[in-house]
Design a protein around this motif. Structure first.
Motif, mmCIF file in Angstrom:
data_model
loop_
_atom_site.group_PDB
_atom_site.id
_atom_site.type_symbol
_atom_site.label_atom_id
_atom_site.label_comp_id
_atom_site.label_asym_id
_atom_site.label_seq_id
_atom_site.Cartn_x
_atom_site.Cartn_y
_atom_site.Cartn_z
ATOM 1 N N THR A 44 -25.231 34.023 60.563
ATOM 2 C CA THR A 44 -25.333 33.049 59.395
ATOM 3 C C THR A 44 -24.342 33.487 58.432
ATOM 4 O O THR A 44 -23.719 32.411 57.756
ATOM 5 C CB THR A 44 -26.992 33.084 58.960
ATOM 6 N N LEU B 82 -35.224 36.182 53.617
ATOM 7 C CA LEU B 82 -35.583 37.517 54.460
ATOM 8 C C LEU B 82 -35.327 38.746 53.884
ATOM 9 O O LEU B 82 -36.052 39.503 54.045
ATOM 10 C CB LEU B 82 -34.478 37.336 55.816
ATOM 11 N N VAL C 75 -28.987 36.994 61.064
ATOM 12 C CA VAL C 75 -28.375 37.360 60.039
ATOM 13 C C VAL C 75 -26.974 37.492 59.874
ATOM 14 O O VAL C 75 -26.285 36.910 59.032
ATOM 15 C CB VAL C 75 -28.929 38.652 59.523
ATOM 16 N N LEU D 73 -30.856 33.945 54.279
ATOM 17 C CA LEU D 73 -30.752 35.375 54.008
ATOM 18 C C LEU D 73 -31.324 36.186 53.056
ATOM 19 O O LEU D 73 -31.878 37.077 53.304
ATOM 20 C CB LEU D 73 -29.183 35.509 54.006
#
Length: 566
Positions: free
Chosen positions: A372, A39, A369, A36
Motif C-alpha cells: 500500500t 493500523l 502495509v 496505514l
C-alpha cells in the motif's frame, strides 16, 4: 460490566476514534492511504506498546465481516448505475476469472519460492487476490479519471469479495481441498443466490421508500442502510454471498429516485468511515508487532509475484477480448490495492484450525502495509505517465430532492462543482421547463434571488422549485448544461442518466456535430468555446436580443445560426 467500567470504555473508544480521524487528516495531507495510520493506531494501543491485549481471531472475523458489509453498502450507494451497466461484463470477468488466474499464479509463486504446501499456497493466493473496496474507493475518487476506467476498477473491487471469500472458505477445509466441480458449484450458487437476494431487497426497498412517507427526514438514511444490512444477512442465512447482496442492494437503492438522496449518501459515508476506522484499528490490535520482521521477506516475495505477475496476467486475460487500451490495462493492474479484506480473510483459516495459518496472518499484514505504501502514493504519477488522467474533465452534478407534500411540488438543490460547464451560464440560458424556477442562489454565504441575467458560478448552491410533472425534465436540463454548457442540445446532449457518447478524454466526437459544422471542419472547442467566448456582458450593458436563443418553445439550447458563433 459496571457503570464506571462503561465510562472508561466509552472514553477510550472516543479517544481512539478522534485519534483515527486526526490520522485520516494527516494521511490525506501526506498523500498516504489512511488505512496505514489506522493500523498504526491499533498497533500503538496494542499489547506491545500501551498494553491492550486482543488476540481473538473469531471475534475479529465476526466484527470484520460486519464492517466489510457496511463498507460495501456505502460503496454501492455511491456507485452510478449509468457508469456501471456498460462495464458489467469486464468487471464481472475480472472479479471471477481474474481472481482465479491471480490465485493460481500467486499460489504457484508461494509454493516455489517459499516451499509452502499446496493448501497453504492456495489459501495465501486466495486471501491476497481480492482488491479492497475501501482502499480503491478512497484513492480513485480523488483522481480525475475517465468514468469507464474508474468505474471498472470500483466495480471489480465491489464484486470480487464474494468469490475470494468462497475460495478462502473452501481452501480452509481441514479435510483437504475439494475437487474443481465442487468449488465451481459453490461459487456459482453463492454468487447467483447472493445477487438475487440483493436485487430483490433493493427493489422492494425502493418501492417502500418511494410510496411510504416517513415522519422524519433522518429516518430515510437509517432505512436505506438497514435494507442493505437485511440483504447481507438474508443472503448469509441462505448460505449465499452476503457481500454480493450488500453491494447490489446498495447500487439499487443509491440509483433510485428517492427522497433525501444526498443525506442518505452522507450518512452512509459516515457509517463507512466508522466501519473502516474500527476495522483497521482492530486488525492493528490483532497482530503482534514483534513477529512481523520474520514475515518481511516472504511478504516481499509474494507481493512482488502478485503485483508484477499475477495481477497483470489476470487483467490481460480478462480485458483483451474487450479491446481495452494497454494504458488502461496497465493502470488497472497497478490500481489493484489491497487493504482490510485480505487481513480479515487471513483470520478464516486461523478460526478453522488450518496448520500454519498463524504465519499467513503476519505475511498478509506486512504485504498489505508495504505494498500500500508502494502502490498508493505512486498511483497519481503513474496515471499521469500513462496519460489516463483528465484534469479538465467536467464534473457531474448531484441533485437532491425533498418532497413538499402540501404544494405538490419538490425542492431541488444543486451545488455547482469545480469544472462544471454550468459556470458562466445565465439563468435565462438554462431554459428550465415551466413552472420550474430557481428561487434562491447561495453564493459565498450570501443568499439572493436571481434575475434572468444572473450568471452562475462554481460553488453556487441553487434552490429550484418544480412540480412533480416537471422535475425529471428540469433534472435532465441541468445535467445536460452541466455536461456540455449552453450548447448542450446542439451537441446532442439530452441530459439523461447516461452521458452522451464521448471519448475517454472527455472531448466531443466530430460525429456528434451537425452536418454543417462537420463540412466546415469545426471542432467543438474551436468553433463553440461556450465556456470562454460566450460570457455575460459587462455590468450595465444589455446583451442584444438577437444573440439569445432563437425562440424555441421546447427550451432547448438551439441557436439561430451556428456558423455565426465561430
Amino acid at each position: 460490566m459496571t457503570l464506571p467500567q462503561l465510562y472508561v470504555i466509552l472514553l477510550a473508544g472516543g479517544l481512539v476514534l478522534l485519534a483515527s480521524i486526526a490520522a485520516a487528516r494527516t494521511a490525506s495531507r501526506l498523500g498516504l492511504p489512511s488505512l496505514l495510520l489506522f493500523l498504526a493506531v491499533g498497533m500503538l494501543i496494542g499489547e506491545d506498546v500501551l498494553g491492550l491485549d486482543f488476540d481473538d481471531a473469531q471475534l475479529a472475523q465476526t466484527l470484520g465481516t460486519c464492517a466489510l458489509a457496511l463498507i460495501l453498502i456505502e460503496g454501492g450507494l455511491s456507485t452510478r448505475w449509468s457508469d456501471l451497466r456498460r462495464l458489467l461484463a469486464p468487471s464481472a470477468l475480472l472479479a471471477t476469472a481474474g481472481v482465479a488466474v491471480s490465485v493460481l499464479v500467486t499460489a504457484a509463486g508461494a509454493h516455489l519460492l517459499l516451499g509452502m504446501d499446496w493448501q497453504l499456497a492456495l489459501l495465501l493466493g486466495a486471501i491476497v487476490s481480492s482488491t479492497d473496496a475501501a482502499a480503491v474507493f478512497a484513492v480513485l475518487r480523488s483522481l480525475p479519471l475517465p468514468r469507464k476506467l474508474a468505474g471498472m476498477v470500483e466495480a471489480e473491487s465491489g464484486f470480487n469479495d464474494a468469490p475470494t471469500v468462497i475460495l478462502v472458505l473452501v481452501f480452509s477445509s481441514v479435510g483437504g481441498v475439494p475437487d474443481l466441480p465442487t468449488i465451481g458449484g459453490q461459487v456459482i450458487y453463492q454468487v447467483v443466490v447472493g445477487a438475487a437476494v440483493g436485487l430483490l431487497v433493493g427493489w422492494a426497498g425502493v418501492a417502500a421508500l418511494r410510496y411510504v412517507a416517513l415522519p422524519a427526514s433522518g429516518l430515510y438514511p437509517l432505512a436505506t442502510l438497514g435494507l442493505g444490512v437485511i440483504a447481507f444477512a438474508a443472503a448469509g442465512a441462505a448460505n449465499a454471498s452476503g457481500f454480493m447482496a450488500a453491494y447490489l442492494s446498495g447500487i439499487i437503492l443509491g440509483n433510485a429516485v428517492l427522497p433525501h438522496r444526498a443525506a442518505t449518501r452522507s450518512f452512509a459515508e459516515g457509517a463507512g468511515w466508522l466501519a473502516q476506522i474500527g476495522l483497521f484499528v482492530m486488525l492493528g490490535l490483532l497482530v503482534d508487532p514483534s513477529e512481523l520482521p520474520g514475515a518481511l521477506l516472504p511478504a516481499l516475495l509474494i507481493g512482488a509475484v502478485l503485483l508484477l505477475l499475477a495481477r497483470p496476467a489476470s487483467v490481460l486475460a480478462c480485458l483483451v477480448p474487450f479491446r481495452v487500451p494497454w494504458r488502461h490495462q496497465a493502470f488497472i493492474s497497478w490500481a489493484g490495492l489491497r487493504g482490510a479484506v485480505p487481513i480479515v480473510l487471513a483470520t478464516f483459516p486461523i478460526v478453522a484450525g488450518v496448520p500454519g495459518s498463524d504465519h499467513l496472518l503476519n505475511i498478509v499484514f506486512v504485504l498489505v502495509v508495504v505494498f500500500t505504501l508502494i502502490q498508493g502514493p505512486l498511483l497519481p504519477p503513474i496515471s499521469r505517465a500513462l496519460g489516463v488522467i483528465q484534469p479538465d474533465q467536467a464534473r457531474e452534478v448531484d441533485i437532491e430532492s425533498a418532497p413538499l407534500d402540501v404544494l405538490d411540488a419538490e425542492l431541488l438543490t444543486l451545488t455547482i462543482p469545480a469544472g462544471s460547464r454550468l459556470h458562466g451560464v445565465e439563468v435565462a440560458e438554462l431554459r428550465l421547463p415551466a413552472p420550474a424556477v430557481i428561487s434562491l442562489v447561495i453564493r459565498d454565504r450570501a443568499t439572493f434571488v436571481p434575475t434572468l441575467e444572473t450568471g452562475l458560478r462554481e460553488g453556487d448552491t441553487l434552490l429550484i422549485v418544480a412540480t412533480g410533472a416537471t422535475r425529471e425534465a428540469a433534472e435532465r436540463r441541468l445535467r445536460a448544461v452541466g455536461r456540455r454548457g449552453r450548447l448542450a442540445r446542439w451537441y446532442g446532449e439530452q441530459g439523461g442518466p447516461d452521458p452522451a457518447p464521448e471519448r475517454l478524454s472527455g472531448r466531443a466526437e466530430l460525429a456528434d456535430l451537425p452536418a454543417t459544422a462537420q463540412q466546415q471542419g469545426a471542432q467543438p472547442e474551436q468553433r463553440h468555446p461556450d465556456r470562454h467566448q460566450h460570457r455575460a456582458p459587462p455590468v450595465g450593458e444589455r446583451r442584444p436580443r438577437q444573440q439569445h436563443y432563437a425562440g424555441h418553445r421546447d427550451g432547448g439550447a438551439h441557436w439561430g445560426d451556428p456558423a455565426q458563433h465561430g
